[in-house]
Design a protein around this motif. Sequence first.
Motif, PDB file in Angstrom:
ATOM      1  N   PHE A 151       0.816  -1.212   0.000  1.00  0.00           N
ATOM      2  CA  PHE A 151       0.000   0.000   0.000  1.00  0.00           C
ATOM      3  C   PHE A 151       0.854   1.268   0.000  1.00  0.00           C
ATOM      4  O   PHE A 151       0.373   2.348  -0.341  1.00  0.00           O
ATOM      5  CB  PHE A 151      -0.903  -0.008   1.243  1.00  0.00           C
TER       6      PHE A 151
ATOM      7  N   ASN B 151       3.391   5.155  -4.275  1.00  0.00           N
ATOM      8  CA  ASN B 151       2.873   6.436  -4.779  1.00  0.00           C
ATOM      9  C   ASN B 151       2.441   7.407  -3.687  1.00  0.00           C
ATOM     10  O   ASN B 151       1.361   8.003  -3.752  1.00  0.00           O
ATOM     11  CB  ASN B 151       1.710   6.193  -5.749  1.00  0.00           C
TER      12      ASN B 151
ATOM     13  N   LYS C 155       1.785   6.960  -0.371  1.00  0.00           N
ATOM     14  CA  LYS C 155       0.803   6.578   0.642  1.00  0.00           C
ATOM     15  C   LYS C 155       1.437   6.017   1.914  1.00  0.00           C
ATOM     16  O   LYS C 155       0.728   5.473   2.769  1.00  0.00           O
ATOM     17  CB  LYS C 155      -0.192   5.556   0.065  1.00  0.00           C
TER      18      LYS C 155
ATOM     19  N   VAL D 185      -0.305   7.240   5.096  1.00  0.00           N
ATOM     20  CA  VAL D 185      -1.737   7.005   5.324  1.00  0.00           C
ATOM     21  C   VAL D 185      -1.895   6.059   6.511  1.00  0.00           C
ATOM     22  O   VAL D 185      -1.319   4.974   6.536  1.00  0.00           O
ATOM     23  CB  VAL D 185      -2.410   6.401   4.079  1.00  0.00           C
TER      24      VAL D 185
ATOM     25  N   HIS E 191      -6.901   7.473   9.193  1.00  0.00           N
ATOM     26  CA  HIS E 191      -7.299   8.156   7.959  1.00  0.00           C
ATOM     27  C   HIS E 191      -8.332   7.345   7.186  1.00  0.00           C
ATOM     28  O   HIS E 191      -9.295   7.896   6.640  1.00  0.00           O
ATOM     29  CB  HIS E 191      -6.081   8.400   7.065  1.00  0.00           C
TER      30      HIS E 191
ATOM     31  N   SER F 152      -8.203   9.560   3.947  1.00  0.00           N
ATOM     32  CA  SER F 152      -6.979   8.935   3.441  1.00  0.00           C
ATOM     33  C   SER F 152      -6.512   9.531   2.124  1.00  0.00           C
ATOM     34  O   SER F 152      -5.368   9.310   1.711  1.00  0.00           O
ATOM     35  CB  SER F 152      -7.191   7.430   3.260  1.00  0.00           C
TER      36      SER F 152
ATOM     37  N   LEU G  34      -8.040   8.670  -0.591  1.00  0.00           N
ATOM     38  CA  LEU G  34      -8.419   7.622  -1.544  1.00  0.00           C
ATOM     39  C   LEU G  34      -9.938   7.418  -1.493  1.00  0.00           C
ATOM     40  O   LEU G  34     -10.414   6.336  -1.159  1.00  0.00           O
ATOM     41  CB  LEU G  34      -7.711   6.315  -1.199  1.00  0.00           C
TER      42      LEU G  34
ATOM     43  N   ALA H 243      -2.032   6.924  -6.367  1.00  0.00           N
ATOM     44  CA  ALA H 243      -1.606   8.003  -5.486  1.00  0.00           C
ATOM     45  C   ALA H 243      -2.819   8.642  -4.820  1.00  0.00           C
ATOM     46  O   ALA H 243      -3.910   8.663  -5.393  1.00  0.00           O
ATOM     47  CB  ALA H 243      -0.848   9.053  -6.290  1.00  0.00           C
ATOM     48  N   PRO H 244      -2.649   9.193  -3.611  1.00  0.00           N
ATOM     49  CA  PRO H 244      -3.771   9.893  -2.977  1.00  0.00           C
ATOM     50  C   PRO H 244      -4.142  11.149  -3.757  1.00  0.00           C
ATOM     51  O   PRO H 244      -3.281  11.793  -4.363  1.00  0.00           O
ATOM     52  CB  PRO H 244      -3.232  10.226  -1.583  1.00  0.00           C
TER      53      PRO H 244
ATOM     54  N   THR I 204      -3.372  15.415   0.222  1.00  0.00           N
ATOM     55  CA  THR I 204      -2.494  15.031   1.327  1.00  0.00           C
ATOM     56  C   THR I 204      -3.314  14.297   2.377  1.00  0.00           C
ATOM     57  O   THR I 204      -4.316  14.833   2.871  1.00  0.00           O
ATOM     58  CB  THR I 204      -1.845  16.273   1.958  1.00  0.00           C
ATOM     59  N   PRO I 205      -2.951  13.068   2.715  1.00  0.00           N
ATOM     60  CA  PRO I 205      -3.735  12.301   3.692  1.00  0.00           C
ATOM     61  C   PRO I 205      -3.916  13.052   5.011  1.00  0.00           C
ATOM     62  O   PRO I 205      -2.998  13.710   5.504  1.00  0.00           O
ATOM     63  CB  PRO I 205      -2.904  11.030   3.879  1.00  0.00           C
TER      64      PRO I 205
END
Length: 387
Positions: free
Chosen positions: A100, A103, A105, A108, A112, A118, A120, A146-147, A150-151
Amino acid sequence: MAEIHGTYREEFSAVRDVLAASLARGDDLGASVAVFIDGKPVVDVWGGYADAARSRPWERDTITNVYSFTKTMTGLCALILIDRGLLDLDAPVARYWPEFAQNGKAGVTVRHVLQHTSGLPAWTEEITPQDLCDLQKSTDLLARQAPWWTPGTVLAYHCFTTGHMVNMLTQRVTGLTLGQFLAREVCTPLGPDADFHIGTGPECDDRVSLLTPGTPVPALNEAAPTEGVSPVGIRITRYPYITPDITHNTWWRRAEVGGGNGHGNARAGALIQSVMACGGEVNGVRLLSEDGCRRVLDKPFAGMDVAMSLAFTWGNGYCLNNDLATGMFGPAVQGHRLAYWGGNGGSFVLADLDTRMSVAYVPNLWKSGVDNRAFAVIQAAYASLGA
């Protein structure tokens, strides 16, 4: 008034009357309503029909797809795993699921994911409903993407992704899928009335009531007339677009979509969420410590949801009380510690940690946009409790 089956305490007859009136007006086709206090039913009623042709009555064991009501079960499972020390709210998801971290994360956290921050909220790549139900494919896509933000900074309702992520976390720390964990560790200990399924087996097919649209189903990129859904909200909630007819498919029922394909009835919902309302123990069965229940309230995220264009306060796995909730449920809930959520089309479940009451409403008549049917049930429950 429509014919109502089941049992209720006389002081809660107003709840029964809400369902009877809704069925009589045609606002409901078939539905069940339950109110539990201290883990015991004070209302357990149902009525109407299980099919659009009105040829099958809604029975005691009728179940139906409750869409995002399912998230309360997913949230409960996550809280149990946290309470057992198998997950940590502030640990990176990648601690348990290394793939996970791709990209951007790596930061995260489990929190989140449970608080819909998160980054996502949906899939970057377009996926079909069948792809959504292919958990390997759709979860691998989440691991690679990618998220969007920003998480931890943006509240954006995770329509389906939270269920997929909790499913993978559950598998990594227990060896069980989310649906298997719910069945083995929650429903079985609580007994046969905890009749809720994430992944519904063929033995349930004969008692599944298929959802019937009670309002027009909006087109893919069209918000309902009563909804102020933003373009990003359409993207999050409609890709993939799980319309009521999609839920009629056997492949939909068999999948384990923790964000939205749970099947159950009000009795099951209210009984299981009594775990939250009653400090983790129901009828002698302890599934959570008291601290584990209170963890739902820990460091919530409050803000305007960019998908829903509404101000929510998200705890860990559940939505919490705020001004919006007071407006929906009435002034009787002011200041109460609530954990709740509902599903697309009308189903709803609420646990009140102060009154030790849980309330659930499960219909088969799917409605788009603003829908007050569940709120009328909840308001009647509180009025009965107050009286």
